[in-house]
Design a protein around this motif. Structure first.
Motif, PDB file in Angstrom:
ATOM      1  N   ALA A   1      -3.680  17.370  -3.569  1.00 48.45           N
ATOM      2  CA  ALA A   1      -4.794  17.645  -4.474  1.00 48.45           C
ATOM      3  C   ALA A   1      -5.691  18.698  -3.834  1.00 48.45           C
ATOM      4  O   ALA A   1      -5.872  18.714  -2.616  1.00 48.45           O
ATOM      5  N   ILE A   2      -6.244  19.565  -4.674  1.00 51.99           N
ATOM      6  CA  ILE A   2      -7.157  20.597  -4.195  1.00 51.99           C
ATOM      7  C   ILE A   2      -8.402  20.528  -5.050  1.00 51.99           C
ATOM      8  O   ILE A   2      -8.339  20.661  -6.281  1.00 51.99           O
ATOM      9  N   GLY A   3      -9.537  20.287  -4.401  1.00 48.52           N
ATOM     10  CA  GLY A   3     -10.807  20.175  -5.114  1.00 48.52           C
ATOM     11  C   GLY A   3     -11.811  21.166  -4.573  1.00 48.52           C
ATOM     12  O   GLY A   3     -11.843  21.452  -3.374  1.00 48.52           O
ATOM     13  N   SER A   4     -12.643  21.671  -5.453  1.00 45.41           N
ATOM     14  CA  SER A   4     -13.694  22.581  -5.005  1.00 45.41           C
ATOM     15  C   SER A   4     -14.829  21.774  -4.387  1.00 45.41           C
ATOM     16  O   SER A   4     -14.939  20.562  -4.574  1.00 45.41           O
ATOM     17  N   THR A   5     -15.681  22.449  -3.665  1.00 44.21           N
ATOM     18  CA  THR A   5     -16.834  21.783  -3.059  1.00 44.21           C
ATOM     19  C   THR A   5     -17.728  21.155  -4.124  1.00 44.21           C
ATOM     20  O   THR A   5     -18.438  20.195  -3.840  1.00 44.21           O
ATOM     21  N   ARG A   6     -17.657  21.662  -5.347  1.00 41.01           N
ATOM     22  CA  ARG A   6     -18.479  21.086  -6.423  1.00 41.01           C
ATOM     23  C   ARG A   6     -18.072  19.646  -6.737  1.00 41.01           C
ATOM     24  O   ARG A   6     -18.872  18.882  -7.251  1.00 41.01           O
TER      25      ARG A   6
ATOM     26  N   ILE B   1       3.703  28.985  -1.688  1.00 40.62           N
ATOM     27  CA  ILE B   1       4.538  28.511  -0.579  1.00 40.62           C
ATOM     28  C   ILE B   1       5.442  27.359  -0.988  1.00 40.62           C
ATOM     29  O   ILE B   1       6.506  27.181  -0.410  1.00 40.62           O
ATOM     30  N   THR B   2       5.027  26.560  -1.994  1.00 39.96           N
ATOM     31  CA  THR B   2       5.853  25.408  -2.390  1.00 39.96           C
ATOM     32  C   THR B   2       6.763  25.696  -3.576  1.00 39.96           C
ATOM     33  O   THR B   2       7.749  24.993  -3.779  1.00 39.96           O
ATOM     34  N   GLY B   3       6.411  26.686  -4.392  1.00 37.85           N
ATOM     35  CA  GLY B   3       7.157  26.925  -5.617  1.00 37.85           C
ATOM     36  C   GLY B   3       6.842  25.903  -6.693  1.00 37.85           C
ATOM     37  O   GLY B   3       7.537  25.809  -7.701  1.00 37.85           O
ATOM     38  N   ILE B   4       5.785  25.127  -6.502  1.00 40.56           N
ATOM     39  CA  ILE B   4       5.373  24.095  -7.456  1.00 40.56           C
ATOM     40  C   ILE B   4       4.153  24.592  -8.217  1.00 40.56           C
ATOM     41  O   ILE B   4       3.181  25.044  -7.610  1.00 40.56           O
ATOM     42  N   ALA B   5       4.196  24.499  -9.537  1.00 43.53           N
ATOM     43  CA  ALA B   5       3.046  24.887 -10.349  1.00 43.53           C
ATOM     44  C   ALA B   5       1.996  23.775 -10.297  1.00 43.53           C
ATOM     45  O   ALA B   5       2.312  22.598 -10.480  1.00 43.53           O
TER      46      ALA B   5
ATOM     47  N   MET C   1       0.840  -1.173   0.000  1.00 45.86           N
ATOM     48  CA  MET C   1       0.000   0.000   0.000  1.00 45.86           C
ATOM     49  C   MET C   1       0.885   1.236   0.000  1.00 45.86           C
ATOM     50  O   MET C   1       1.945   1.241   0.607  1.00 45.86           O
ATOM     51  N   ASN C   2       0.430   2.281  -0.668  1.00 47.28           N
ATOM     52  CA  ASN C   2       1.174   3.525  -0.767  1.00 47.28           C
ATOM     53  C   ASN C   2       0.230   4.704  -0.615  1.00 47.28           C
ATOM     54  O   ASN C   2      -0.794   4.764  -1.307  1.00 47.28           O
ATOM     55  N   LEU C   3       0.553   5.636   0.256  1.00 48.27           N
ATOM     56  CA  LEU C   3      -0.200   6.876   0.348  1.00 48.27           C
ATOM     57  C   LEU C   3       0.256   7.757  -0.807  1.00 48.27           C
ATOM     58  O   LEU C   3       1.433   8.095  -0.904  1.00 48.27           O
ATOM     59  N   VAL C   4      -0.650   8.104  -1.710  1.00 47.91           N
ATOM     60  CA  VAL C   4      -0.250   8.847  -2.899  1.00 47.91           C
ATOM     61  C   VAL C   4      -0.696  10.300  -2.900  1.00 47.91           C
ATOM     62  O   VAL C   4      -0.114  11.114  -3.599  1.00 47.91           O
ATOM     63  N   SER C   5      -1.762  10.618  -2.132  1.00 46.00           N
ATOM     64  CA  SER C   5      -2.156  12.021  -2.110  1.00 46.00           C
ATOM     65  C   SER C   5      -3.007  12.347  -0.894  1.00 46.00           C
ATOM     66  O   SER C   5      -3.580  11.473  -0.252  1.00 46.00           O
ATOM     67  N   ILE C   6      -3.063  13.626  -0.614  1.00 45.44           N
ATOM     68  CA  ILE C   6      -3.965  14.220   0.361  1.00 45.44           C
ATOM     69  C   ILE C   6      -4.782  15.228  -0.432  1.00 45.44           C
ATOM     70  O   ILE C   6      -4.228  16.000  -1.217  1.00 45.44           O
ATOM     71  N   ARG C   7      -6.097  15.230  -0.236  1.00 42.60           N
ATOM     72  CA  ARG C   7      -6.956  16.169  -0.965  1.00 42.60           C
ATOM     73  C   ARG C   7      -7.603  17.137   0.014  1.00 42.60           C
ATOM     74  O   ARG C   7      -8.166  16.740   1.017  1.00 42.60           O
ATOM     75  N   ILE C   8      -7.507  18.402  -0.312  1.00 46.83           N
ATOM     76  CA  ILE C   8      -8.175  19.451   0.440  1.00 46.83           C
ATOM     77  C   ILE C   8      -9.412  19.859  -0.351  1.00 46.83           C
ATOM     78  O   ILE C   8      -9.323  20.137  -1.552  1.00 46.83           O
ATOM     79  N   ILE C   9     -10.547  19.900   0.311  1.00 47.55           N
ATOM     80  CA  ILE C   9     -11.777  20.394  -0.303  1.00 47.55           C
ATOM     81  C   ILE C   9     -11.967  21.835   0.162  1.00 47.55           C
ATOM     82  O   ILE C   9     -11.872  22.123   1.365  1.00 47.55           O
ATOM     83  N   THR C  10     -12.246  22.722  -0.772  1.00 54.67           N
ATOM     84  CA  THR C  10     -12.353  24.138  -0.450  1.00 54.67           C
ATOM     85  C   THR C  10     -13.469  24.806  -1.244  1.00 54.67           C
ATOM     86  O   THR C  10     -13.785  24.386  -2.363  1.00 54.67           O
ATOM     87  N   ALA C  11     -14.022  25.847  -0.678  1.00 55.33           N
ATOM     88  CA  ALA C  11     -14.996  26.684  -1.385  1.00 55.33           C
ATOM     89  C   ALA C  11     -14.283  27.803  -2.148  1.00 55.33           C
ATOM     90  O   ALA C  11     -14.908  28.535  -2.903  1.00 55.33           O
TER      91      ALA C  11
ATOM     92  N   LYS D   1       2.346  18.217  -7.398  1.00 60.23           N
ATOM     93  CA  LYS D   1       3.066  16.952  -7.247  1.00 60.23           C
ATOM     94  C   LYS D   1       4.468  17.195  -6.709  1.00 60.23           C
ATOM     95  O   LYS D   1       5.210  17.997  -7.249  1.00 60.23           O
ATOM     96  N   THR D   2       4.794  16.455  -5.630  1.00 61.90           N
ATOM     97  CA  THR D   2       6.149  16.475  -5.095  1.00 61.90           C
ATOM     98  C   THR D   2       6.803  15.138  -5.447  1.00 61.90           C
ATOM     99  O   THR D   2       6.158  14.269  -6.034  1.00 61.90           O
ATOM    100  N   ALA D   3       8.030  14.963  -5.037  1.00 62.88           N
ATOM    101  CA  ALA D   3       8.732  13.710  -5.329  1.00 62.88           C
ATOM    102  C   ALA D   3       8.106  12.518  -4.628  1.00 62.88           C
ATOM    103  O   ALA D   3       8.235  11.388  -5.087  1.00 62.88           O
ATOM    104  N   THR D   4       7.417  12.744  -3.516  1.00 62.93           N
ATOM    105  CA  THR D   4       6.906  11.625  -2.728  1.00 62.93           C
ATOM    106  C   THR D   4       5.389  11.517  -2.652  1.00 62.93           C
ATOM    107  O   THR D   4       4.878  10.445  -2.333  1.00 62.93           O
TER     108      THR D   4
END
Length: 136
Positions: free
Chosen positions: A46-51, A23-27, A1-11, A39-42
């Motif tokens: 993820a950022i998703g809207s409430t929709r 803050i990360t310098g990542i596009a 098993m591998n943790l591949v992402s964390i998703r933030i839900i935002t309005a 995406k980072t090396a590890t």
């Protein structure tokens, strides 16, 4: 098993994407107007809207800006340097300036625009450095 992402839900998807890019310098990779990833090396932030919640069973499955239990953590080369770089950006979001923790990491704690706690840390003790360099 591998943790591949964390998703933030935002309005407020655009401001959250912009904040994390700054803050990360990542596009962010924008897949739709309602979903992007940094995406980072590890792992991926993820950022998703409430929709996007409609695909997971409706708006009751996640509430934006309500997190009080998780910390989004980034391993950085030099937490003091990052603090200097981001000091003005984060001035009203700082929770704790760089502080060495009992477990050997020097941590900078701040909140993102939705109030999620973010930790930038650098291992500073021998044990902590070894843990993150795989030399245990």
């Amino acid at each position: 098993m591998n943790l591949v992402s964390i998703r933030i839900i935002t309005a407020h998807i655009e401001s959250m994407i912009s904040f994390y890019e700054q803050i990360t310098g990542i596009a962010a990779l924008h897949y739709t107007p309602d979903f992007a990833e940094l995406k980072t090396a590890t792992t991926t932030l993820a950022i998703g809207s409430t929709r996007t919640l409609q695909f997971f069973g409706g708006e009751s499955v996640a509430q934006p800006a309500e997190n009080r239990s998780a910390i989004i953590e980034f391993l950085v080369d030099d937490v003091d340097k990052e603090f200097d770089r981001l000091r003005t950006v984060l001035s009203s979001h700082i929770v704790q300036e760089p502080t060495t923790m009992p477990w050997g990491n020097k941590s900078l704690l701040f909140r993102d625009p939705d109030g999620n706690l973010v930790n930038y840390f650098t291992p500073v003790t021998k044990e902590s450095v070894e843990k993150f360099t795989g030399k245990q």
